[in-house]
Design a protein around this motif. Structure first.
Motif, mmCIF file in Angstrom:
data_model
loop_
_atom_site.group_PDB
_atom_site.id
_atom_site.type_symbol
_atom_site.label_atom_id
_atom_site.label_comp_id
_atom_site.label_asym_id
_atom_site.label_seq_id
_atom_site.Cartn_x
_atom_site.Cartn_y
_atom_site.Cartn_z
ATOM 1 N N UNK A 105 11.080 -32.456 38.362
ATOM 2 C CA UNK A 105 10.670 -32.904 39.689
ATOM 3 C C UNK A 105 9.857 -31.820 40.385
ATOM 4 N N UNK A 106 8.719 -32.211 40.953
ATOM 5 C CA UNK A 106 7.869 -31.261 41.674
ATOM 6 C C UNK A 106 8.386 -31.101 43.102
ATOM 7 N N UNK A 107 8.738 -29.878 43.454
ATOM 8 C CA UNK A 107 9.165 -29.549 44.811
ATOM 9 C C UNK A 107 8.201 -28.499 45.346
ATOM 10 N N UNK A 108 7.523 -28.807 46.444
ATOM 11 C CA UNK A 108 6.521 -27.902 46.979
ATOM 12 C C UNK A 108 7.136 -26.557 47.359
ATOM 13 N N UNK A 109 6.417 -25.490 47.004
ATOM 14 C CA UNK A 109 6.792 -24.151 47.429
ATOM 15 C C UNK A 109 6.015 -23.736 48.662
ATOM 16 N N UNK A 110 6.392 -22.567 49.219
ATOM 17 C CA UNK A 110 5.710 -22.108 50.442
ATOM 18 C C UNK A 110 4.221 -21.935 50.247
ATOM 19 N N UNK A 111 3.845 -21.411 49.089
ATOM 20 C CA UNK A 111 2.427 -21.162 48.851
ATOM 21 C C UNK A 111 1.632 -22.468 48.838
ATOM 22 N N UNK A 112 2.228 -23.516 48.261
ATOM 23 C CA UNK A 112 1.545 -24.805 48.230
ATOM 24 C C UNK A 112 1.461 -25.415 49.630
#
Length: 984
Positions: free
Chosen positions: A880-887
């Motif tokens: 599952x793709x979970x957005x990180x801070x950089x994204x």
């Protein structure tokens, strides 16, 4: 002339004694003030006895051997020898020629000088631990350098100062050989005594060791041996090796340079008694070598050779047998030398018998019938040379060859069992094995009803970062240039509202006094030490509230307030704050920047705080400080502080007290230097049980987290730290008004703190003894969490093959702060964990896969009640793709409308600061919140202008958090339109 020199030396000696007595008196009075005099006395007595014991034993041994050598040496050529009146037999067939004699003298002088240089360097490292000595890189020839790279050798550096000191020492020994050897014997004894005395706490722990009840897998020895015993054994081994080596070199030099050997160009050979003496020292030296190699076996558990930290395949299969063999071989050589000693002793006895029978005066020091080139048996010389050659080669070359040509081609299969050990014990050393791991799968089903059910979490979302709030404080709340806000800290307070209590996350900042902020003309002795003595009050701000014009909202602010809402001359925002947060005695005499000493109770009034066009003054009535009523105390403290104006001023009264060592970090380190302290003490406003001399309660306390650490936990990889074992075993509480210091044991399961409690039973108290008000403000320490997070990046992998391949490495994510990228720092948050039943105060940090920007997990440390100290790791499903801070930062900055607004604000004279991007878990979802601040380029007062919220497929920027959340979760549009952008 001689009388003048004697007078100068006498005065210098008296001054040194006076300085020593002054220091000792000041320390005793200070430790008596804080209530830990027994700690000081135990420390001083241990250091003193160690110094005396080591110096006496070492100096006695060295001087005894030098005196024996002086007695056994040859007299001048042609004269009678000094013992028994016998004459030297000048037989050229037994002589050592100059071409061998002079190199032997140089080598022995070099050995003696290297011993002195080595221990001088060690003493300097202890005395000045941050001093870096200059070094010069040793440039190898290119073929040699390439060969060294194959073997795994690192570039070599020459220590310039040590080499210079060694060459100077050699020169002194060559010129004044006998006198210099006596002098260097005293110097070496002093250096060793100084080194040992500085390990006083290690010796106390050695005699008060506590079992870890855990064994390492190689030798199956309890870990307490490595933590408590091995450092002392290595220290003793270093003492024996250095002392015996210097003795052999010094005695050998005295013998070789006797009988005018250098001027005559030959040495007549060693007599029987000289051989007996040298063989005895050689036997002791080889026993110390055996001890060294035996202890090196245990040091393999801290080896960095191989793919894992600790004993790897090469260490266990190659180095361990080599060290064991070298140990027993050294013992065998020592036993052989012992047999030679017995043989020579019998030879002496037979010679004495013959002399008595013949009644002839004959020297005991005649050369033995041996080769003219080798004054010792050839086989012994060959054997010792071979031993040290093999030891040197096998220590590095053979293991490097095995590592390069056998292990590396088959690394995974050979190193697999050792990788398991490193993983298991590193997790133990940093307490990662206690982490509870859960799966967190964001569902994206958050609703407005969920937000209402998590109202406390929403209410405590931090919009104000520490940095912009401090900048605002310095402009709005500093009041005078001599006040400073050195730091601000996140904490939580229970606010007493109608219907119950409400937990509120806050930022608290102490208003301390820095006399260096006074104008230059006002930086007088009276101002710095008698008038400007203390800071006053603090600011307290909710993390989520915005004041007029985007400025911080304050619960507690200002000084010198006289209206009805004030308490202790501080302005309170409401009756709720008055009832919830005690202030009472807001003066800060002990703080983070209180670096100067002050005198209270003098004829000069102390500045309390500025009030309108006038100043308010105060007389200190706290329990801190040392009375200086007597002339002797004034004299001693004048010398101790190097401040002779204390003797000249007329401002003192019988009630005058000296408050020194007021910096709280220096204060606690002076009491317990064997602990490691967190870099971020934090201020708490609570009832800690302290009172002034008049019975008034004090409410401001500093809490400092203290750690027990060790660099001797087997197989535990330290990473970039200087330790591989750490526990937050102690909470230190310092009264900001009285200066009292209390140490509370927070982790009684730690063997190191148990040992220290055994040594200092009156220093540590159980955590139950702390007041309930202070206990509610204990939090998981930042430094420990940062260290554990750093180790967890690698050591969350418990499968050795996955660990070897490094296929699941984690990283600390990056964010844009201001306009520059930086690593995300751990942040405190009030939220309800997925596995918890209520909201609590946690410390949180997310992780990303290496070289990937999406989130992979987040680590939470709990701080409340019975859950304190527990670590929870929530891992996201890898599919599952979970957005990180950089994204998220990229999505925000590439949005045309939001980026246009930011560009508009970033016009000349002002700039936008993008604050901390917080990842907030709510229910089974993640909410991203980032504040935007606007500040002028000069005289900056940051204002919070917008709040950006990201959830699922939408980015919202609004004036307030409530508006942003409403734009996402409520169908009704907010009164001020928000910028809503879809995520592509």
């Amino acid at each position: 002339m001689k009388r003048s020199i004697r007078l100068i030396l006498l005065l210098l000696g008296m001054w040194l004694i006076f300085d020593l007595v002054s220091r000792l008196t000041a320390e005793i009075l200070w430790f008596r003030e804080v209530g830990y005099l027994q700690v000081l006395l135990l420390r001083l007595s241990t250091k003193l006895w160690l110094w005396i014991g080591i110096f006496f034993c070492t100096a006695s041994f060295l001087l005894f051997n030098l005196m024996i050598a002086k007695r056994f040496k040859y007299g001048k050529r042609g004269e009678e020898v000094k013992n028994k009146g016998g004459k030297l037999i000048n037989n050229t067939s037994y002589q050592l020629k100059l071409r061998f004699l002079f190199p032997a003298v140089i080598i022995l002088s070099g050995i003696a000088s290297l011993v002195i240089a080595y221990y001088s360097q060690e003493a300097l490292r202890i005395w000045q631990p941050n001093l870096e000595l200059p070094t010069k890189k040793l440039e190898f020839l290119k073929p040699l350098a390439e060969f060294g790279e194959i073997l795994g050798f690192k570039q070599t550096f020459f220590p310039i100062l040590q080499i210079g000191l060694s060459l100077l020492t050699i020169l002194v020994i060559l010129v004044f050989h006998e006198f210099s050897l006596y002098a260097f014997a005293f110097i070496l004894s002093s250096l060793l005594a100084f080194i040992f005395s500085n390990y006083w706490d290690k010796f106390l722990q050695f005699f008060n060791s506590i079992s870890f009840n855990k064994s390492e897998p190689l030798f199956n020895i309890d870990i307490s041996f490595y933590v408590f015993s091995l450092p002392i054994l290595e220290l003793l081994q270093s003492l024996f090796l250095g002392t015996f080596l210097f003795s052999i070199a010094a005695v050998g030099l005295i013998y070789l340079r006797s009988a005018n050997s250098l001027s005559e160009g030959n040495f007549p050979g060693f007599s029987i008694l000289q051989r007996l003496h040298l063989d005895t020292l050689g036997c002791l030296f080889m026993l110390s070598i055996a001890l060294r190699y035996w202890l090196l076996r245990y040091s393999l558990l801290f080896s960095q050779r191989g793919v894992n930290y600790g004993a790897s395949f090469t260490s266990v299969k190659v180095q361990l047998p080599i060290y064991t063999a070298l140990t027993w071989l050294a013992i065998a050589i020592a036993f052989y030398l012992l047999l030679r000693i017995l043989s020579l002793y019998r030879a002496i006895r037979r010679k004495e018998t013959k002399l008595q029978q013949r009644q002839k005066a004959r020297s005991y020091f005649s050369p033995s019938p041996i080769s003219s080139v080798f004054p010792y048996p050839r086989h012994l010389i060959y054997f010792l040379t071979a031993y040290f050659t093999i030891a040197g080669a096998s220590g590095e070359i053979l293991p490097s060859l095995v590592q390069r040509f056998i292990v590396q081609p088959n690394e995974l299969s050979l190193e697999l069992p050792y990788i398991k050990r490193t993983i298991a014990l590193t997790r133990q050393g940093f307490k990662l094995d206690d982490i509870e791991t859960e799966t967190f799968a964001p569902q994206g089903t958050l609703t407005s009803a969920d937000l209402k059910n998590n109202a406390s979490t929403i209410r405590n979302i931090r919009l104000w970062d520490v940095r912009p709030l401090l900048d605002a404080n310095r402009q709005l709340q500093q009041i005078r240039p001599y006040y400073q806000f050195p730091s601000a800290d996140i904490d939580r307070y229970n606010l007493l509202r109608e219907g119950g209590t409400e937990r509120q996350q806050t930022i608290i900042a102490a208003r301390e006094l820095d006399s260096q902020g006074l104008p230059k003309q006002a930086q007088t002795w009276v101002n710095q030490h008698l008038i400007y003595t203390h800071g006053y009050g603090f600011t307290l701000s909710p993390v989520n509230s915005i004041g007029v014009g985007g400025l911080p909202n304050y619960y507690v602010q200002d000084i010198g307030v006289t209206d009805a809402s004030q308490q202790g001359s501080l302005k309170l925002s409401s009756e709720v704050i008055r009832d919830s947060i005690p202030i009472g005695q807001p003066r800060i005499y002990y703080g983070e920047i209180s670096n100067n000493y002050v005198m209270t109770g003098t004829k000069t009034k102390e500045l309390d705080y500025p009030s309108g066009g006038d100043n308010a003054y105060n007389v200190y009535d706290g329990r801190g400080g040392v009375s200086i009523r007597s002339i002797w105390r004034k004299l001693f403290f004048a010398e101790y502080l190097k401040d002779w104006q204390m003797l000249l001023t007329r401002n003192f009264t019988p009630q005058t007290k000296l408050l020194f060592r007021r910096n709280i970090k220096n204060r606690v380190k002076a009491i317990a230097p064997f602990l490691r302290y967190d870099r971020d003490p934090y201020l708490v406003a609570a009832d800690g049980g302290g009172t002034t001399l008049t019975g008034e309660k004090t409410y401001l306390y500093w809490i400092i987290d203290a750690y027990t650490t060790s660099d001797r936990y087997p197989y535990s990889e330290p990473g970039s730290d200087k330790f591989n074992y750490i526990r937050n075993s102690v909470k230190v509480v310092v009264d900001a008004y009285n200066g009292s210091v209390n140490f509370y044991v927070a982790d009684s399961s730690d063997p190191i703190i148990t040992s220290l409690t055994k040594i200092f039973p009156k220093l540590f108290q159980p955590l139950d003894a702390i007041s309930a008000s202070l206990l509610r403000h204990i939090r998981y320490p930042l430094d420990l969490f940062a260290v554990q997070s750093d180790r967890l990046r690698t050591y969350h992998m418990t499968d050795p093959q996955v660990f070897y391949n490094r296929e699941d490495l984690w990283e600390i994510p990056t964010e844009i702060y201001g306009s520059k990228p930086r690593s995300v720092e751990p942040y405190y948050l009030i939220t309800e964990l997925p596995t918890a039943k209520s909201e609590e105060f946690i410390l949180l940090l997310p992780f990303t896969p290496t070289q990937r920007p999406n989130l992979i997990a987040w680590l939470a440390a709990r701080s409340d009640g019975q859950e304190y100290g527990k670590l929870l790791l929530y891992e996201f499903p890898k599919q599952q793709l979970v957005y990180g801070q950089e994204q998220i930062e990229a999505l925000i900055n590439q949005d045309p409308v939001i980026s246009q607004q930011i560009t508009l604000w970033n016009r000349e004279g002002s700039r936008v600061i993008q604050g901390n991007l917080l990842v907030i878990p709510i229910e089974q979802s993640l909410l991203y919140v980032e504040p935007l601040y606007l500040e002028a380029e000069q005289n900056s007062v940051p204002t919070l202008v917008r709040v950006i919220v990201v959830y699922q497929n939408r980015i919202v920027m609004a004036e307030t958090l409530e508006q942003a959340l409403a734009a996402i979760f409520q169908p009704i549009k907010p009164t001020t339109p928000a910028i809503i952008r879809p995520v592509q």
